[in-house]
Design a protein around this motif. Structure first.
Motif, PDB file in Angstrom:
ATOM      1  N   GLY A   1      -5.282  14.981   4.934  1.00 37.07           N
ATOM      2  CA  GLY A   1      -4.925  13.481   4.467  1.00 37.07           C
ATOM      3  C   GLY A   1      -5.504  13.262   2.948  1.00 37.07           C
ATOM      4  N   VAL A   2      -4.951  12.547   2.120  1.00 37.75           N
ATOM      5  CA  VAL A   2      -5.153  12.241   0.857  1.00 37.75           C
ATOM      6  C   VAL A   2      -5.449  10.670   0.744  1.00 37.75           C
ATOM      7  CG1 VAL A   2      -3.185  12.429  -0.206  1.00 37.75           C
ATOM      8  CG2 VAL A   2      -5.016  12.369  -1.566  1.00 37.75           C
ATOM      9  N   GLN A   3      -6.594  10.097   0.813  1.00 35.73           N
ATOM     10  CA  GLN A   3      -6.715   8.919   0.691  1.00 35.73           C
ATOM     11  C   GLN A   3      -7.243   8.096  -0.602  1.00 35.73           C
ATOM     12  OE1 GLN A   3      -9.902   6.779   3.529  1.00 35.73           O
ATOM     13  NE2 GLN A   3      -8.042   6.847   4.746  1.00 35.73           N
ATOM     14  N   PHE A   4      -6.578   6.934  -1.140  1.00 31.71           N
ATOM     15  CA  PHE A   4      -6.962   6.155  -2.013  1.00 31.71           C
ATOM     16  C   PHE A   4      -7.504   4.840  -1.720  1.00 31.71           C
ATOM     17  CE2 PHE A   4      -3.406   9.172  -3.300  1.00 31.71           C
ATOM     18  CZ  PHE A   4      -4.315   9.533  -4.544  1.00 31.71           C
ATOM     19  N   VAL A   5      -8.545   4.568  -2.020  1.00 32.61           N
ATOM     20  CA  VAL A   5      -9.260   3.188  -1.699  1.00 32.61           C
ATOM     21  C   VAL A   5      -9.061   2.356  -2.964  1.00 32.61           C
ATOM     22  CG1 VAL A   5     -11.331   1.855  -0.969  1.00 32.61           C
ATOM     23  CG2 VAL A   5     -10.562   4.155  -0.092  1.00 32.61           C
ATOM     24  N   LEU A   6      -8.389   1.429  -2.852  1.00 32.13           N
ATOM     25  CA  LEU A   6      -8.049   0.449  -4.242  1.00 32.13           C
ATOM     26  C   LEU A   6      -8.078  -1.066  -4.037  1.00 32.13           C
ATOM     27  CD1 LEU A   6      -4.613   2.277  -5.073  1.00 32.13           C
ATOM     28  CD2 LEU A   6      -6.443   2.837  -5.923  1.00 32.13           C
ATOM     29  N   TRP A   7      -8.054  -1.531  -5.260  1.00 28.47           N
ATOM     30  CA  TRP A   7      -8.464  -3.176  -5.056  1.00 28.47           C
ATOM     31  C   TRP A   7      -9.642  -3.492  -4.409  1.00 28.47           C
ATOM     32  CZ3 TRP A   7      -4.832  -6.299  -7.362  1.00 28.47           C
ATOM     33  CH2 TRP A   7      -3.961  -5.791  -7.853  1.00 28.47           C
ATOM     34  N   ASP A   8     -10.743  -2.749  -4.902  1.00 36.72           N
ATOM     35  CA  ASP A   8     -12.153  -3.131  -4.303  1.00 36.72           C
ATOM     36  C   ASP A   8     -12.294  -2.953  -3.039  1.00 36.72           C
ATOM     37  OD1 ASP A   8     -14.447  -3.839  -4.998  1.00 36.72           O
ATOM     38  OD2 ASP A   8     -14.307  -6.080  -4.943  1.00 36.72           O
ATOM     39  N   GLY A   9     -11.427  -1.889  -2.405  1.00 37.24           N
ATOM     40  CA  GLY A   9     -11.538  -1.858  -1.101  1.00 37.24           C
ATOM     41  C   GLY A   9     -10.393  -2.487  -0.213  1.00 37.24           C
ATOM     42  N   GLN A  10      -9.903  -3.317  -0.922  1.00 36.88           N
ATOM     43  CA  GLN A  10      -8.767  -4.267  -0.187  1.00 36.88           C
ATOM     44  C   GLN A  10      -7.319  -3.505   0.193  1.00 36.88           C
ATOM     45  OE1 GLN A  10      -9.599  -6.708   1.460  1.00 36.88           O
ATOM     46  NE2 GLN A  10      -9.605  -8.550   0.255  1.00 36.88           N
ATOM     47  N   LEU A  11      -7.008  -2.357  -0.346  1.00 39.89           N
ATOM     48  CA  LEU A  11      -5.881  -1.637  -0.192  1.00 39.89           C
ATOM     49  C   LEU A  11      -6.405   0.093   0.122  1.00 39.89           C
ATOM     50  CD1 LEU A  11      -2.810  -1.097   0.110  1.00 39.89           C
ATOM     51  CD2 LEU A  11      -2.878  -0.863  -2.579  1.00 39.89           C
TER      52      LEU A  11
ATOM     53  N   TRP B   1      -8.076  -7.002  11.648  1.00 40.67           N
ATOM     54  CA  TRP B   1      -7.692  -8.299  10.759  1.00 40.67           C
ATOM     55  C   TRP B   1      -7.261  -7.977   9.407  1.00 40.67           C
ATOM     56  CZ3 TRP B   1     -12.878  -8.303  12.936  1.00 40.67           C
ATOM     57  CH2 TRP B   1     -13.025  -9.121  14.304  1.00 40.67           C
ATOM     58  N   ALA B   2      -6.315  -6.946   9.365  1.00 42.78           N
ATOM     59  CA  ALA B   2      -5.780  -6.343   8.217  1.00 42.78           C
ATOM     60  C   ALA B   2      -4.278  -6.943   7.941  1.00 42.78           C
ATOM     61  CB  ALA B   2      -5.704  -4.680   7.865  1.00 42.78           C
ATOM     62  N   ASP B   3      -3.933  -7.324   6.755  1.00 41.87           N
ATOM     63  CA  ASP B   3      -2.797  -7.976   6.544  1.00 41.87           C
ATOM     64  C   ASP B   3      -1.741  -6.821   5.840  1.00 41.87           C
ATOM     65  OD1 ASP B   3      -2.497 -10.535   7.288  1.00 41.87           O
ATOM     66  OD2 ASP B   3      -3.127 -11.325   5.505  1.00 41.87           O
ATOM     67  N   GLN B   4      -0.532  -6.849   5.954  1.00 39.57           N
ATOM     68  CA  GLN B   4       0.407  -6.009   5.425  1.00 39.57           C
ATOM     69  C   GLN B   4       0.493  -5.962   3.828  1.00 39.57           C
ATOM     70  OE1 GLN B   4       2.378  -3.314   6.520  1.00 39.57           O
ATOM     71  NE2 GLN B   4       2.072  -3.998   8.917  1.00 39.57           N
ATOM     72  N   PRO B   5       0.107  -4.819   3.197  1.00 32.37           N
ATOM     73  CA  PRO B   5       0.230  -4.840   1.760  1.00 32.37           C
ATOM     74  C   PRO B   5       1.598  -5.339   1.280  1.00 32.37           C
ATOM     75  CG  PRO B   5       0.336  -2.485   2.510  1.00 32.37           C
ATOM     76  CD  PRO B   5       0.220  -3.521   3.740  1.00 32.37           C
ATOM     77  N   TRP B   6       2.731  -5.224   1.792  1.00 36.55           N
ATOM     78  CA  TRP B   6       3.998  -5.403   1.199  1.00 36.55           C
ATOM     79  C   TRP B   6       4.230  -6.981   0.838  1.00 36.55           C
ATOM     80  CZ3 TRP B   6       4.191  -0.928   0.875  1.00 36.55           C
ATOM     81  CH2 TRP B   6       3.928   0.078   2.021  1.00 36.55           C
ATOM     82  N   ARG B   7       3.094  -7.986   1.076  1.00 34.59           N
ATOM     83  CA  ARG B   7       3.202  -9.278   0.430  1.00 34.59           C
ATOM     84  C   ARG B   7       2.617  -9.441  -0.923  1.00 34.59           C
ATOM     85  NH1 ARG B   7       1.700 -10.187   6.097  1.00 34.59           N
ATOM     86  NH2 ARG B   7       3.125 -10.950   7.368  1.00 34.59           N
ATOM     87  N   HIS B   8       1.978  -8.189  -1.227  1.00 38.17           N
ATOM     88  CA  HIS B   8       1.368  -8.241  -2.587  1.00 38.17           C
ATOM     89  C   HIS B   8       1.992  -7.453  -3.481  1.00 38.17           C
ATOM     90  CE1 HIS B   8      -1.656  -7.981  -5.771  1.00 38.17           C
ATOM     91  NE2 HIS B   8      -2.222  -8.787  -5.178  1.00 38.17           N
TER      92      HIS B   8
ATOM     93  N   PHE C   1       1.790  -5.930  -6.344  1.00 35.45           N
ATOM     94  CA  PHE C   1       1.059  -4.976  -7.006  1.00 35.45           C
ATOM     95  C   PHE C   1       0.594  -3.871  -6.086  1.00 35.45           C
ATOM     96  CE2 PHE C   1      -0.213  -7.328 -11.161  1.00 35.45           C
ATOM     97  CZ  PHE C   1       1.217  -7.386 -11.664  1.00 35.45           C
ATOM     98  N   MET C   2       0.203  -4.322  -4.700  1.00 32.87           N
ATOM     99  CA  MET C   2      -0.437  -3.394  -3.992  1.00 32.87           C
ATOM    100  C   MET C   2       0.760  -2.607  -3.241  1.00 32.87           C
ATOM    101  SD  MET C   2      -3.130  -5.419  -1.674  1.00 32.87           S
ATOM    102  CE  MET C   2      -4.918  -6.041  -2.319  1.00 32.87           C
ATOM    103  N   ALA C   3       1.927  -3.088  -2.959  1.00 32.77           N
ATOM    104  CA  ALA C   3       3.037  -2.417  -2.764  1.00 32.77           C
ATOM    105  C   ALA C   3       3.552  -1.397  -3.453  1.00 32.77           C
ATOM    106  CB  ALA C   3       4.127  -3.525  -2.344  1.00 32.77           C
TER     107      ALA C   3
END
Length: 547
Positions: free
Chosen positions: A371-381, A480-487, A489-491
């Motif tokens: 796995g390669v993992q990116f933690v972005l948006w101050d940990g939100q994504l 309690w995580a939302d889908q990122p597709w509503r944002h 730039f996150m998408a």
């Protein structure tokens, strides 16, 4: 859980997360200080993970969100008989637990003062206290009804009780000691209530300040001196310290769980999948290919993925990724718990990882993924792309799958709003003005005072007031995580990461094949086709198989 895990005293160094990954952590930690109704947390539930609330036997003992959240998280994550936890990527679960402990400590100090007041102004005048509590409980029961008339009737009952109390004080049929005691029996709980209100106001202001400070980026530390043993005889403090250390060790486990349509627990649902599957044909028809293993390709891919942050142009590019060998264990979609190995600090050893990669490719058993993992948006994504390599007969298959874990629900990022009301001015009645309200109203003071003596008996309090049930298998982040597709730039970030990762994986694999005398023409053609197809990647539900 291994008993020989090293818990020797020393500096507690965080092993996960990193600088700047604080948004999800502070958002969830702020829940420990909130004073909103406990039912608010049900709004944060997502499609796959649902919380539950046990209804109270007596609404007077019902907890608010902060009290219920702190209690539930502490028991679930530090309890001696707790089940295994799901990793919380992009955040520090230990920090959240520490804030829950700190919030409970603040409330315990308040409850200690309230218990003293209850003993002085309540226990000594118990009949009067019980009468007042019955009146408030009756009002809460009726006011909580959906019928507004019933709510108004509940207030009328309390007012009528107050009027009768005044009449009782004026025209009392008893004299002497009993006359004085009966009068004090009605008045003393009211005096205690006034004093308790000041105590509750100070604590409420402190909790709200911490709540606001966490979400505003302030340096709000969790003070938990009870977790620092001062001498060898403080077994409770030592046990708490060990439980916090185990929590960090489990957070860094390299074993994750695949739960059908829920995806890999903690990483989010699988939104995309790309497969390169071609026949292994020798470059020279008169010779065989040089033998190699799946691990040889995985190791070459690993080395190239570590270089993803490099770019030929002076642009922002990728942040430094985390490249990890994961062992994925299958569990049922409705599984209520998971289990982890207790040896070697919850880690699958490197030798076992290599064995699973090379041998467990078909049939039952765990599987290996790089796995390669990116933690972005101050940990939100959290973007995770997993690579799986299998060889069955003459077919080499390289699969890349995309997982995305979105931001925590907006409930946890809302700051405390000031308690005010809009009223008409006295003279210019056509104009309005804002008036500040106390942080703690009358019925809240009664609730806190009634709960205070029972805080030393949490099981009794849970039985009478109800409790919060956390979604299982539990992990702080994915619950309690939302889908990122509503944002937007996150998408975009999630979709853009797939193309370069897929190309790096294919280039590294083809290079290994060429080194082992494999004809790579078909692999190159298929890789080129996938490279073009991935440019139009759209999020889907790759784990939901349509018949």
């Amino acid at each position: 859980m291994a008993s020989d895990f090293d818990f020797r005293p020393g500096a507690q160094v965080p092993l996960s997360g990193g600088a700047g990954q604080t948004a999800a952590t502070t958002a969830l930690a702020s829940a420990a200080y909130r004073d909103s109704p406990v039912t608010e947390i049900l709004k944060a539930d997502n499609e796959w993970h649902k919380s539950s609330i046990t209804p109270p036997k007596l609404s007077l003992f019902e907890p608010n969100l902060g009290e219920a959240f702190s209690r539930a998280v502490q028991v679930r994550m530090l309890g001696g008989a707790r089940k295994a936890l799901i990793q919380s990527f992009g955040m520090e679960p230990q920090t959240v637990v520490e804030h829950c402990l700190a919030a409970s400590r603040i409330r315990k100090e308040r409850d200690t003062r309230l218990t003293v007041l209850m003993a002085v102004f309540g226990l000594l005048f118990l009949p009067g206290l019980l009468l007042w509590l019955v009146a408030f409980q009756l009002r809460r029961t009726l006011a909580g009804a959906s019928n507004k008339r019933a709510g108004a009737f509940g207030m009328a009952v309390l007012v009528a009780f107050g009027v009768l109390a005044v009449v009782f004080l004026i025209k009392l049929p008893f004299t002497g000691f009993w006359g004085i005691y009966l009068r004090a029996m009605i008045v003393a709980p009211v005096v205690g209530w006034l004093w308790a209100k000041q105590v509750c106001e100070r604590t409420a202001a402190d909790l709200r300040e911490r709540w606001n400070g966490l979400l505003s980026g302030g340096a709000v530390g969790a003070k938990i001196p009870e977790a620092v043993p001062k001498n060898p005889n403080e077994t409770a403090a030592e046990q708490l310290r060990q439980n916090l250390a185990r929590l960090t060790a489990e957070q860094n486990s390299n074993l994750v769980f695949y739960a059908g349509p829920k995806g890999i627990l903690g990483m989010g649902t699988r939104w995309g999948s790309w497969q390169l599957a071609e026949e292994l044909v020798p470059k020279d028809p008169d010779k065989d290919i040089d033998p190699f293993r799946s691990w040889d390709i995985v190791r070459a891919v690993h080395d190239q993925l570590k270089l993803l942050e490099r770019t030929p142009l002076h642009t922002g590019g990728f942040t430094a990724p985390s490249v990890t060998h994961w062992i994925v264990a299958p569990v049922g979609e409705g599984a209520g718990e998971v289990s982890r190995p207790g040896d070697d600090g919850y880690q699958i050893r490197p030798g076992e990882i290599q064995r699973i990669c090379d041998q467990q490719q078909f049939g039952s058993g765990n599987r290996h993924y790089l796995g390669v993992q990116f933690v972005l948006w101050d940990g939100q994504l959290v973007i995770t792309l997993l690579v799986n390599v299998t060889v069955l007969h003459h077919t080499l298959r390289i699969e890349v799958t995309g997982h995305a874990l979105g931001p925590v629900h907006g409930l946890f990022t809302s700051k405390p709003s000031p308690k005010t009301e809009t009223i008409s001015k006295t003279v210019r009645f056509w104009e309005t003005k804002e008036r500040s309200l106390p942080l703690v109203d009358a019925k809240e003071v009664v609730r806190l005072a009634a709960r205070a003596p029972l805080t030393w008996f949490p099981a009794v309090l849970d039985h009478l007031g109800g409790k919060l049930g956390l979604p299982e298998p539990f992990g702080l982040r994915h619950a309690w995580a939302d889908q990122p597709w509503r944002h937007r730039f996150m998408a975009d970030d999630a979709l853009r990461a797939a193309t370069p990762v897929l190309r790096v994986v294919h280039q590294a694999a083809i290079r290994v094949l060429e080194e082992h005398e494999v004809d790579t023409a078909s692999f190159g053609s298929r890789a080129g086709f996938l490279s073009g197809a991935v440019q139009g990647a759209e999020p889907g539900k790759a784990d939901v198989y349509n018949a």
